[in-house]
Design an enzyme around this catalytic site. Structure first.
Site, PDB file in Angstrom:
ATOM      1  N   THR A   1       0.833  -1.206   0.000  1.00  0.00           N
ATOM      2  CA  THR A   1       0.000   0.000   0.000  1.00  0.00           C
ATOM      3  C   THR A   1       0.865   1.252   0.000  1.00  0.00           C
ATOM      4  O   THR A   1       0.601   2.217  -0.730  1.00  0.00           O
ATOM      5  CB  THR A   1      -0.916   0.001   1.226  1.00  0.00           C
TER       6      THR A   1
ATOM      7  N   ASP B   1       1.330  -8.308  11.551  1.00  0.00           N
ATOM      8  CA  ASP B   1       2.530  -9.090  11.859  1.00  0.00           C
ATOM      9  C   ASP B   1       3.594  -8.287  12.592  1.00  0.00           C
ATOM     10  O   ASP B   1       4.579  -8.848  13.056  1.00  0.00           O
ATOM     11  CB  ASP B   1       3.131  -9.648  10.567  1.00  0.00           C
TER      12      ASP B   1
ATOM     13  N   GLU C   1       1.885 -19.034  11.046  1.00  0.00           N
ATOM     14  CA  GLU C   1       1.480 -19.588   9.752  1.00  0.00           C
ATOM     15  C   GLU C   1       2.647 -19.788   8.791  1.00  0.00           C
ATOM     16  O   GLU C   1       2.580 -20.613   7.881  1.00  0.00           O
ATOM     17  CB  GLU C   1       0.436 -18.692   9.095  1.00  0.00           C
TER      18      GLU C   1
END
Length: 520
Positions: free
Chosen positions: A230, A258, A354
């Site tokens: 972004t 994160d 993850e």
């Protein structure tokens, strides 16, 4: 006083102990200097060469077309209540460290110098002609609505801006969705809910169509809230506006659950996510404790860094094993420790980020998402299935309880701490834009708010990760009690004291406190 008076003094100087400590930390007290601390003469110090301090200015661009334009007085100057006298100097800066390592072997200390965030007495925009737009991109994160609310209220209440728009569903909303008019009534209560009232998406960045929409609406202030992708997009818009000679400032607020944004202390929403993750960890513990040979597995967000998993583990104080992307693990060593926990305690609780365990998916390519991020194989299901099969091969039945609260922890409202943080970030972004800065993001460094050049924050090669040798990682390992899950490598280095090594308990001499490979 620190740099000139003290350095050349010939007579003892009477100063307080706290100031003396600061001087010593900054390496400004030389061996020939004397001081009286709380009535006692200072001890003799070993003579050392003076240190060199190298300061690197982190330059934030200003709108070229407004450099010679007339300055406008800030509306804050005319407020009788609340009375604001805390203005920031136009060139006021901060150094990114509080203390300096006083190791006499060091000769050069390199530090960064940041533009300090906050309101200036003079602004570069005539407020009646300001047209602002806000866009949120990427995944959800606690606090997005708080940032939108604060940007909007600061523009309207502080600077009397009349035209504020919200771009719906990310960058593609510039040209594919109707812009939403924002005012105080629209944003009044949005901080009480999670998500973003503007919606969000990945991808959709089309520079020409975005610039056409900006010109059509007459936007001269753009606020982008998102991660690296972004911000890179926002910086491209800022550079294109400069190329065209447009008076368009682009200000960012860094967002990533994160917590892997370069330079800043932390990203907004991180504390809220950790707080929510701890609740899920508690549920997984209950499930594991209430069955025979129960194993709870909780997968948390963290593609390339494990800050959420590590902090949630530290906060919960119930986790037995925490697996991070930064530290590889061997399945047999991991399962062997799980077996020991089941034998001694009857249950085991595992938290896994993850992005952990990607070494077990060599050759697997799932492509990329709309933002260009590599899609990762599901380590949570891999761990769940592997756990069952590993114990089944040894004729043992275990009860695995798997939980994945990824979407849950990012969609909750901001905690009280994050809410305050988001307010400061949003308002300071507006102050920077009004002062004519562009291509910057607002962040907190050493508890002070500064403006960070987007080029530096998103520079190629910068990677923020958990260090497996850091104090915090060591603290986490101590809390969990987990051993290293990496097979030890023979480094062929003889121990310094063979007798001492022989006296160490089995396996202790080869262990590395970092959890990494021996000798790393």
């Amino acid at each position: 006083l620190f740099c000139s008076e003290l350095g050349g003094c010939a007579q003892p100087v009477s100063i307080t102990g706290s100031i003396m400590n600061e001087i010593v930390l900054k390496g400004l007290w030389r061996s020939e200097d004397k001081a009286v601390i709380n009535g006692e003469k200072s001890p003799e110090r070993k003579k050392t060469a003076p240190k060199e301090i190298k300061i690197t200015p982190m330059i934030v661009r200003r709108l070229e077309c407004l450099r010679t334009a007339v300055d406008y007085p800030s509306p804050l100057l005319f407020r009788t209540w609340p009375c604001n006298k805390n203005f920031v100097g136009i060139n006021e800066t901060l150094i990114d460290v509080i203390n300096i390592n006083s190791d006499p072997t060091g000769r050069v200390h390199e530090h960064r110098q940041w533009i300090r965030a906050g309101p200036r007495k003079a602004i570069k925009f005539e407020v009646k002609k300001v047209c602002a737009a806000i866009v949120t991109c990427g995944g959800l994160c606690p606090g997005l609505n708080n940032v939108i609310r604060e940007i909007t209220t600061t523009l309207i209440r502080t600077y009397n801006v009349e035209h504020v728009y919200g771009i719906q569903y990310g960058y593609k909303g510039f040209y594919s969705h109707q812009w939403r008019k924002l005012d105080l009534s629209v944003v009044r209560d949005i901080h009480k809910t999670g998500g973003t009232i503007l919606g969000t998406s990945r991808g959709g960045f089309d520079l020409n169509r975005i610039m056409d929409a900006i010109l059509e609406k007459g936007v001269n202030q753009l606020y982008v809230v998102g991660g690296d992708g972004t911000h890179r997009g926002g910086n491209v818009i800022s550079q294109e506006a400069t190329r065209r000679g447009l008076a368009l400032t682009v200000a960012g607020v860094p967002k990533t659950i994160d917590n892997d944004v370069a330079f800043i202390d932390r990203s907004f929403g991180f504390d809220s996510a950790v707080e929510e993750a701890v609740k899920t960890i508690g549920c997984a513990l209950t499930e594991a404790q209430n069955v025979e040979d129960g194993i709870g597995i909780v997968k948390l967000m963290g593609r390339e860094c494990g800050f959420v998993a590590m902090h949630a583990t530290l906060a919960a104080n119930d986790v037995d094993i925490c697996l991070l992307p930064e530290v590889e693990f061997d399945v047999d060593l991991l399962m062997g420790h799980v077996a020991k926990l089941l034998e001694t305690r009857g249950h085991c609780l595992i938290v896994v980020a993850e992005g952990a365990g990607q070494e077990h998916f060599a050759g697997v390519d799932l492509g990329t998402d709309a933002s260009g991020n590599k899609k990762l194989p599901d380590v949570g299901h891999f761990l769940k299935d592997t756990t069952k099969s590993w114990f089944a091969a040894r004729n043992k039945t275990v009860q695995v309880r798997y939980m994945d609260p990824s979407y849950q922890i990012r969609s909750v409202p901001a905690s009280a701490t994050d809410s305050i943080y988001c307010s400061a970030l949003g308002s300071n972004a507006v102050h920077g834009a009004m002062a004519g800065f562009t291509g910057f993001s607002c962040g907190q460094i050493n508890s002070r708010y500064v403006y960070i050049p987007i080029e530096d924050m998103c520079a190629t090669g910068i990677k923020v990760q958990v260090s497996a040798t850091s104090r915090q990682y060591m603290r986490m390992v101590r809390v969990t009690g987990q051993p290293s899950f990496i097979p030890m490598v023979d480094c062929h280095i003889a121990p310094l004291n063979p007798a001492l090594a022989a006296a160490a308990p089995d396996g202790e001499a080869a262990a590395t406190p970092s959890g990494g490979k021996a000798g790393a």
